[in-house]
Design a protein around this motif. Sequence first.
Motif, PDB file in Angstrom:
ATOM      1  N   ILE A 134      12.253   0.219  -7.957  1.00 18.70           N
ATOM      2  CA  ILE A 134      13.503   0.167  -7.382  1.00 18.70           C
ATOM      3  C   ILE A 134      14.885   0.654  -7.776  1.00 18.70           C
ATOM      4  O   ILE A 134      14.655   0.793  -9.877  1.00 18.70           O
ATOM      5  N   THR A 170      12.601   0.749  -2.964  1.00 22.98           N
ATOM      6  CA  THR A 170      12.142  -0.035  -3.548  1.00 22.98           C
ATOM      7  C   THR A 170      10.580   1.092  -3.485  1.00 22.98           C
ATOM      8  O   THR A 170      10.399   2.240  -2.246  1.00 22.98           O
ATOM      9  N   TYR A 208      14.208   6.713  -7.510  1.00 24.46           N
ATOM     10  CA  TYR A 208      13.324   5.530  -7.884  1.00 24.46           C
ATOM     11  C   TYR A 208      12.075   6.708  -8.940  1.00 24.46           C
ATOM     12  O   TYR A 208      11.885   7.755  -7.940  1.00 24.46           O
TER      13      TYR A 208
END
Length: 125
Positions: free
Chosen positions: A51, A58, A107
């Motif tokens: 995340i 995500t 991420y």
Amino acid sequence: QVQLVESGGGLVQAGGSLRLSCAASGRTLSSYAMDWFRQAQGKEREFVAAISSNGVNTYYADSVKGRFTISRDNTKNTVYLEMNSLKPEDTAAYYCAAKFTYSLSAYYYDNMNYWGKGTLVTVSS
């Protein structure tokens, strides 16, 4: 330094659910992208979910996509992993990890800076 402590693991039947938490101390998590990894006995550690620092983006491993949800609450300095429809093959020690980033939206799934000590999840058939 960031200290990470996982909790919420345990024994659950196949098809059940668990919610893991990762509480951080030492630094605010708002500058860290966060991940969950897992390692089954006798196997290599594998990526589970990631995340971004702002919680918007995500990314999931194919093996958990649609069943697991990663989320975070930066006001509580905590990251979560909601696990549904658990399978025996999900049995593993689950670790959270942090990576410092200047990006709000990126991420990562490797080269993490900090790791927790893990929490054990056992799924019985």
